[in-house]
Design an enzyme around this catalytic site. Sequence first.
Site, PDB file in Angstrom:
ATOM      1  CB  CYS A  88      -0.917   0.008   1.224  1.00 48.51           C
ATOM      2  SG  CYS A  88      -2.031  -1.394   1.332  1.00 48.51           S
ATOM      3  CG  ASP A 548      33.072  24.585  19.722  1.00 47.20           C
ATOM      4  OD1 ASP A 548      34.177  24.983  19.339  1.00 47.20           O
ATOM      5  OD2 ASP A 548      32.247  25.313  20.306  1.00 47.20           O
TER       6      ASP A 548
END
Length: 880
Positions: A88, A548
């Site tokens: 489907c 970082d």
Amino acid sequence: MSTTGLLRFSLYPHTSSLDRRYEFRPLHLKRRSSLRPHSSKLHNFNRVSSKAVEFKSSGEIQLQEKPAQEEFSSTVLLDVSGMMCGACVTRVKSIVSADERVASVVVNMLTETAAIKLKEGLGQDFSGVADELANRVSASGFDARRRVSGLGVEAKVRKWRETVEKKDALLIKSRNRVAFAWTLVALCCGSHGSHILHSVGIHIGHGSFLDILHNSYVKGGLALGSLLGPGRDLLFDGLRAFRKGSPNMNSLVGFGSIAAFGISAVSLFNPELQWNATFFDEPVMLLGFILLGRSLEERARIKASSDMNELLSLISTKSRLVIAPSGGSDVSAENVLCTDAMCIEVPTDDIRVGDSLLVLPGETIPVDGKVMAGRSVVDESMLTGESLPVFKEKGLSVSAGTLNWDGPLRIEASSTGSNSTISKIVSMVEDAQGREAPIQRLADSIAGPFVFSVMTMSAATFAFWYYIGTHIFPDVLLNDIAGPDGNSLLLSMKLAVDVLVVSCPCALGLATPTAILVGTSLGAKQGLLIRGGDVLERLAGIDYITLDKTGTLTEGRPAVSAVASLGHEESEILKIAAAVEKTASHPLANAIIAKAESLNLNIPSTRGQLAEPGSGTLAEVNGLLVAVGKLSWVRERFQPKTSLSDIKRLEQTAILQSSAEYSSSNYSRTIVYVGREGEGVIGAIAISDNLRCDAESTVNRLQQMGICTVLLSGDREEAVAEIAKTVGVENEFVNGSLTPQQKSGVISNLQASGHRVAMVGDGINDAPSLALADVGIALQIEGQENAASNAASIILLGNRLSQVVEAIDLARATMTKVRQNLTWAVAYNVVAIPMAAGVLLPHFDFAMTPSLSGGMMAMSSILVVSNSLLLQFHKPQKKK
């Protein structure tokens, strides 16, 4: 032209008037005016400044963001119901993709959603295109309609409640059908009960009731009642789908049931054919097992979306608006309400930014805001995953969806309605569950032609056994499946029906979306906002993670620890630095401003400002250009150059003064330099930031998971190396003094070497790297959105670095479930279909009945959904 002349030229529009040369707009005005795309003055400003200082201006950033906004606006959503299996899903995708205006489409069976991205150049009539596509999908047998966007809080909650009520009603209807079907099973197969009891030594005489149940016409009536009663919707849906060219699982079950009933009916009403093929009990039992499996599967699906329901339940539709009379008595931090204030209950959709609200103990905070009065503790576990409540008092931020525990709070709304934190989380989780993982394409490619393949195999099975098999292996007619008289037609028909009903395209269709649904919802409960199943798949496979420093390994709350200068007062250095950084948003800038304000310094005004992310900020203060930032960047701005010996002495002074106050290795120290036109570098400011308490343990756990950690920072190499040594990052993976472009270059090099890279950051200078990495992970500080969170694939709402490990652990667990589900779904069909076709019949005398095949098919889907539900019991790894 001198360097200083170029810099000054870059700050102002290029005109011939000397007076107008100094008339430039501050940053906040410049950003606001950048919304006017036809301003020639703005274009001239951006062009000149970009050439002079060689970095992107805010206008250019706006132009970069525009395509993303256009992409977002060109996406439409359809609500599609009636999808039963992977076939489907494939059918809906093919219908939508066939339209030349569609660029791409993703269909999710569990959430009943189709996300459609339209091609550019269609204008703004997206709703008309969406309605047209919905009509096409509906014409193919599915119920589709365009989803209305921009719903308010109350409308969203109402829609959610209606959806929950609809699912509950369907569950009750399904339960009633199952009860009806199994009543018919008991009546149709009750005649066999006496034989079963007889085989275990319990003898029951046949009475008139059992004689009636033995009657073939009664069994036929019960079978017809089963087909037209509880099995009617299933059969009609399967036939309708087949007629429209998109057969699904219901088509297979329907054809199998009708074939069994049809052969039995022909044999019953035409005894002269001598088929002896009356097996009316088979379609009854088949439908009973199928409907039972569907009911259990539907219950499991609802359970899979329960986490999403919990998120939606956090949205409050009502708020207590506080209205105080003009000039009334002020409210202190202790007194939540003044005596002459009025408190009224209004819909949350009516609240505007700046409104004052009252939140009583035990109530959900309806909007994001800031506490204006009162003290309490707030449960934020539903947003951050942190179980301990958080103390709140005047000046602190609160988020919508969190629970106020102890005392009343008066808050000022900062964002409302669909802009609140919880509403954005719900929207992002919905979007995430509509994005398919790449591995899902494998399942879709199999599920698409699966139904037609099964129907072909069923026909081949019938032809083989009826025309060839029973002649080659005559002993198979002695099996019970051939009936008491060894009928080859009966055997061939039953085996063909077995093939139809044992196959399970539904398991293939459910394998990936159920696991993604549970994984993304569970992540949201743990404070991990994951943008899609594709993100989970990429995150599960990363082998490098780049970090970082400032705001990521450190807490992101830096403070000025020392100020050193060359021939100037330290207060003078701090004043002009604070003036330049006044409109910047970097944590280091905030630290400088906070220090100046705490000393009650008179911060001078500035004229113009240019900021280069990762390097520094430039502005005019008291008629002279002042630069604040990295040493190399500041030195390049001005002539004459300050001697290196003076700069070294300046740096050592700042470090010594800072070390006296912050001596622990758990602090990160950054030196920011200040330069002024005509003097060069004139001062240095040492800024210290506390290392996150979980930084070292997080790096250690990542390394234990086999992930290599890399540190990328724009800070001095000495400061970066010191932090790397503290947290355990190896020297070869430490990179300092990097610009945002150089950070992106490191990530690109790793990717070019075949590595999958994740990036963890928090600031605007991290945004390019977050977008470039395979997975960008942003820490959301104090619930505020920024360029980093907008560019990231995952947002850590709890602002804890350890959530990086939790996100990777969850991604790996989710993808493990996906692979388990797909392996089971494929292996089940590979094994079950040949067994149903009778491959074991000649040598092992084993054959399946249609009812047994239907039961196995139902259990296959239930197993896939249940295995995904086990993710709900997944707990983050504990620190070792």
